[in-house]
Design a protein around this motif. Sequence first.
Motif, PDB file in Angstrom:
ATOM      1  N   PRO A  93     -19.033  24.178  61.638  1.00 36.59           N
ATOM      2  CA  PRO A  93     -18.849  25.624  61.410  1.00 36.59           C
ATOM      3  C   PRO A  93     -19.344  26.466  62.588  1.00 36.59           C
ATOM      4  O   PRO A  93     -18.730  27.465  62.953  1.00 36.59           O
ATOM      5  CB  PRO A  93     -19.690  25.902  60.152  1.00 36.59           C
ATOM      6  CG  PRO A  93     -19.761  24.594  59.447  1.00 36.59           C
ATOM      7  CD  PRO A  93     -19.744  23.548  60.519  1.00 36.59           C
ATOM      8  N   ALA A  94     -20.450  26.022  63.227  1.00 28.35           N
ATOM      9  CA  ALA A  94     -20.967  26.778  64.386  1.00 28.35           C
ATOM     10  C   ALA A  94     -19.938  26.751  65.515  1.00 28.35           C
ATOM     11  O   ALA A  94     -19.704  27.768  66.187  1.00 28.35           O
ATOM     12  CB  ALA A  94     -22.295  26.191  64.846  1.00 28.35           C
ATOM     13  N   ALA A  95     -19.316  25.591  65.708  1.00 28.09           N
ATOM     14  CA  ALA A  95     -18.290  25.482  66.758  1.00 28.09           C
ATOM     15  C   ALA A  95     -17.073  26.326  66.394  1.00 28.09           C
ATOM     16  O   ALA A  95     -16.453  26.957  67.261  1.00 28.09           O
ATOM     17  CB  ALA A  95     -17.883  24.021  66.929  1.00 28.09           C
ATOM     18  N   GLU A  96     -16.756  26.365  65.099  1.00 25.73           N
ATOM     19  CA  GLU A  96     -15.603  27.178  64.670  1.00 25.73           C
ATOM     20  C   GLU A  96     -15.878  28.656  64.912  1.00 25.73           C
ATOM     21  O   GLU A  96     -15.042  29.388  65.433  1.00 25.73           O
ATOM     22  CB  GLU A  96     -15.305  26.925  63.177  1.00 25.73           C
ATOM     23  CG  GLU A  96     -14.624  25.586  62.971  1.00 25.73           C
ATOM     24  CD  GLU A  96     -14.507  25.165  61.502  1.00 25.73           C
ATOM     25  OE1 GLU A  96     -13.685  24.307  61.217  1.00 25.73           O
ATOM     26  OE2 GLU A  96     -15.268  25.695  60.660  1.00 25.73           O
ATOM     27  N   ASN A  97     -17.086  29.079  64.554  1.00 24.20           N
ATOM     28  CA  ASN A  97     -17.409  30.507  64.692  1.00 24.20           C
ATOM     29  C   ASN A  97     -17.551  30.940  66.142  1.00 24.20           C
ATOM     30  O   ASN A  97     -17.336  32.099  66.464  1.00 24.20           O
ATOM     31  CB  ASN A  97     -18.705  30.842  63.938  1.00 24.20           C
ATOM     32  CG  ASN A  97     -18.521  30.651  62.459  1.00 24.20           C
ATOM     33  OD1 ASN A  97     -17.396  30.726  61.963  1.00 24.20           O
ATOM     34  ND2 ASN A  97     -19.594  30.373  61.747  1.00 24.20           N
ATOM     35  N   SER A  98     -17.956  30.022  67.002  1.00 24.96           N
ATOM     36  CA  SER A  98     -18.166  30.427  68.392  1.00 24.96           C
ATOM     37  C   SER A  98     -16.943  30.163  69.261  1.00 24.96           C
ATOM     38  O   SER A  98     -17.007  30.339  70.480  1.00 24.96           O
ATOM     39  CB  SER A  98     -19.373  29.686  68.966  1.00 24.96           C
ATOM     40  OG  SER A  98     -19.093  28.306  68.981  1.00 24.96           O
ATOM     41  N   GLY A  99     -15.862  29.730  68.646  1.00 19.47           N
ATOM     42  CA  GLY A  99     -14.620  29.560  69.412  1.00 19.47           C
ATOM     43  C   GLY A  99     -14.590  28.279  70.228  1.00 19.47           C
ATOM     44  O   GLY A  99     -13.784  28.130  71.142  1.00 19.47           O
ATOM     45  N   MET A 100     -15.505  27.334  69.917  1.00 17.56           N
ATOM     46  CA  MET A 100     -15.561  26.096  70.702  1.00 17.56           C
ATOM     47  C   MET A 100     -14.758  24.968  70.085  1.00 17.56           C
ATOM     48  O   MET A 100     -14.609  23.903  70.680  1.00 17.56           O
ATOM     49  CB  MET A 100     -17.014  25.616  70.725  1.00 17.56           C
ATOM     50  CG  MET A 100     -17.752  25.898  71.980  1.00 17.56           C
ATOM     51  SD  MET A 100     -19.378  25.231  71.746  1.00 17.56           S
ATOM     52  CE  MET A 100     -19.015  23.527  71.956  1.00 17.56           C
ATOM     53  N   ILE A 101     -14.296  25.209  68.878  1.00 21.61           N
ATOM     54  CA  ILE A 101     -13.749  24.094  68.103  1.00 21.61           C
ATOM     55  C   ILE A 101     -12.506  23.483  68.761  1.00 21.61           C
ATOM     56  O   ILE A 101     -12.316  22.270  68.722  1.00 21.61           O
ATOM     57  CB  ILE A 101     -13.474  24.520  66.637  1.00 21.61           C
ATOM     58  CG1 ILE A 101     -13.193  23.304  65.763  1.00 21.61           C
ATOM     59  CG2 ILE A 101     -12.357  25.536  66.539  1.00 21.61           C
ATOM     60  CD1 ILE A 101     -14.370  22.416  65.543  1.00 21.61           C
ATOM     61  N   ALA A 102     -11.692  24.345  69.403  1.00 22.01           N
ATOM     62  CA  ALA A 102     -10.468  23.819  70.021  1.00 22.01           C
ATOM     63  C   ALA A 102     -10.842  22.789  71.089  1.00 22.01           C
ATOM     64  O   ALA A 102     -10.247  21.695  71.154  1.00 22.01           O
ATOM     65  CB  ALA A 102      -9.666  24.957  70.636  1.00 22.01           C
ATOM     66  N   GLU A 103     -11.848  23.136  71.880  1.00 25.98           N
ATOM     67  CA  GLU A 103     -12.307  22.230  72.934  1.00 25.98           C
ATOM     68  C   GLU A 103     -12.866  20.936  72.325  1.00 25.98           C
ATOM     69  O   GLU A 103     -12.624  19.823  72.816  1.00 25.98           O
ATOM     70  CB  GLU A 103     -13.423  22.959  73.690  1.00 25.98           C
ATOM     71  CG  GLU A 103     -13.553  22.586  75.139  1.00 25.98           C
ATOM     72  CD  GLU A 103     -14.685  23.375  75.771  1.00 25.98           C
ATOM     73  OE1 GLU A 103     -15.390  22.806  76.590  1.00 25.98           O
ATOM     74  OE2 GLU A 103     -14.855  24.563  75.400  1.00 25.98           O
ATOM     75  N   LEU A 104     -13.602  21.120  71.215  1.00 25.72           N
ATOM     76  CA  LEU A 104     -14.232  19.982  70.554  1.00 25.72           C
ATOM     77  C   LEU A 104     -13.159  19.040  69.976  1.00 25.72           C
ATOM     78  O   LEU A 104     -13.248  17.816  70.132  1.00 25.72           O
ATOM     79  CB  LEU A 104     -15.121  20.530  69.428  1.00 25.72           C
ATOM     80  CG  LEU A 104     -16.348  19.726  69.062  1.00 25.72           C
ATOM     81  CD1 LEU A 104     -17.227  19.517  70.278  1.00 25.72           C
ATOM     82  CD2 LEU A 104     -17.141  20.453  67.973  1.00 25.72           C
ATOM     83  N   THR A 105     -12.152  19.619  69.341  1.00 30.78           N
ATOM     84  CA  THR A 105     -11.089  18.792  68.749  1.00 30.78           C
ATOM     85  C   THR A 105     -10.360  18.015  69.846  1.00 30.78           C
ATOM     86  O   THR A 105     -10.042  16.831  69.684  1.00 30.78           O
ATOM     87  CB  THR A 105     -10.085  19.684  67.995  1.00 30.78           C
ATOM     88  OG1 THR A 105     -10.794  20.433  67.038  1.00 30.78           O
ATOM     89  CG2 THR A 105      -9.024  18.861  67.291  1.00 30.78           C
ATOM     90  N   ARG A 106     -10.129  18.690  70.989  1.00 26.77           N
ATOM     91  CA  ARG A 106      -9.433  17.990  72.072  1.00 26.77           C
ATOM     92  C   ARG A 106     -10.300  16.862  72.636  1.00 26.77           C
ATOM     93  O   ARG A 106      -9.802  15.819  73.042  1.00 26.77           O
ATOM     94  CB  ARG A 106      -9.027  18.990  73.163  1.00 26.77           C
ATOM     95  CG  ARG A 106      -7.888  19.864  72.649  1.00 26.77           C
ATOM     96  CD  ARG A 106      -7.448  20.909  73.621  1.00 26.77           C
ATOM     97  NE  ARG A 106      -6.483  21.784  72.964  1.00 26.77           N
ATOM     98  CZ  ARG A 106      -5.382  22.245  73.527  1.00 26.77           C
ATOM     99  NH1 ARG A 106      -5.086  21.922  74.759  1.00 26.77           N
ATOM    100  NH2 ARG A 106      -4.563  23.022  72.855  1.00 26.77           N
TER     101      ARG A 106
END
Length: 518
Positions: free
Chosen positions: A314-327
């Motif tokens: 959720p922290a990654a989702e809220n901070s806009g990092m999730i796309a990078e993390l998923t990749r």
Amino acid sequence: MFAAGVLFAALLLAVCLAANQLASELVSNRLRNLSLEGNATLQVLGGQVSKTLQGLNALELPAQCTPELFGRIATLVKEQRYIYESAVRLSSGAVCSSYGQAFASTKLPAKEDAGYYPAGDGRSYWFQTGREVSADAGALVIGQFSAYLWLNKGILLDVLRMPAEVSFNLVDEQSLQSRFSSDNRLLKIERRLEPGQVEFTNGMIHLATPVKWVGLVGVLTLPYSAYREAWWWSFAGLLGASIVLLLGLYCGASYLYARHFSLPAKLRCALQNNQLSLHYQPIVNMHNGQWKGAEALLRWRVKGQPISPEVFIPAAENSGMIAELTRWVCQRVAEDYAEYLWACKDFYITINLSATDVTDASFPDFVEALFKRYDISPVQIVFEVTEGALLDKEQAIIQLQRLRDQGHKIAIDDFGTGYSSLAYLEQLPIDILKIDRSFLTPDKLHSSDGLWWHVVSMARSLNLSVVAEGVEIPQQVDPLILAGVSLAQGWLYSKDLPVDKLAKSYFSCADPALSAAI
Ligand code: C2E
Ligand code: MG
Ligand code: MG
């Protein structure tokens, strides 16, 4: 809350004290500046008075006023702007004025008159004599021997330029009584004033001018309301400035915190330094125990302590990092698959997607290029989305359909925890339904309400393959198999494993013919 209250009270107190200091400074500086200007004027005035009195007393006086004498007196006054009129008293008792008039000495101010002040060195002063020659000339008459001067009050006050609320007084040092007041409010000072120092006494603010004038001390006075006004302005200004400063500090600290110390900042750091790892939890055929696939689950340890994905995702989702993390996860899955799992027959890996990934139009292209590069067939990669990730349904359908068109399967994860119905699922391009473990606890599986059972049968009628999540004990297995569920994921079969262990375990429990293939 209490701490915030204490902090605010401390701030108010500090601002009050500072406002006190600032207001005193402001008022004092105001008086000092006025005093400097006033002093200069008084010095010029003193010079003009001395020069004129000297000149008048030096005149040779005839018995009667003559045109020549009138002329001389007028000449002495002409250049002196503060001197309104001058006159000499002749031994005959006649008085000759700079205006060319003669009048009787009884018209001159006398010792008995109000405002009489003997100043020494032969001079006498009459302040507000009541015998005004004119409104402008009436303030001060100075006499020395046979010479007399009337000062021009209008010009003097104009030059002193006192603001309306400031009063200028000439105060007798002995009696502390004011003799002359710029605004006709004669002061009585409580105690001797130190020249140059601002004193707050008796509800007034005083400043004694450093230069004395004929034994009189110039005193500038402001009413206390000027201080109060300055205090409020200072208070408001300082409070505003403190609030702006505190806000600035708060924003700065928040920025620094977010940049360097917050969870997303640490996660970014971990991602950049390759400190994240990927584990895989097998998805098992409950009939024969065969591993059909595995779910890729992110793992992050900070100082040896694991941080739950329930926290950092959720922290990654809220901070806009999730796309990078998923990749990053996709990339790691591709590498792991190519290195360890390529020989696993019909084995698939599931990758969790978030709402951002599902609406990211470039994601399917990224995926296609990535798995092509590693020569991994799209059927080996399944994408999991929770109902919560499908908020933008139209966009999600487009992206999921694109992934599906490439050959990937789509699973709905944690089904039952969201609000969507099975009818809603019908509109989505999906292949697998993962029923959330909260639906499949042993008591629910054995209870007669059978909600889970309806979900299973409807999923099957929609042609969806079903995976039971959270199978922890053997007692969960039979009811699931009876309901036609073959696949399960849970600690009964295996916890999540690093890829090398996953591969090893896969081959150790797989068909010996397959084991020989690697
Ligand atoms: P999930 O996708 O539903 O993953 C299954 C979770 O259930 C995992 O938790 C797994 O460790 C846990 N689990 C598996 N078997 C059992 C069991 O028998 N009993 C119990 N009590 N739990 C079991 P985990 O690893 O803590 O992950 C939690 C959630 O974090 C995941 O739920 C998923 O939504 C999210 N997540 C994990 N990795 C990723 C990722 O790479 N990307 C995204 N977007 N989300 C991820
Ligand atoms: Mg999942
Ligand atoms: Mg799940």
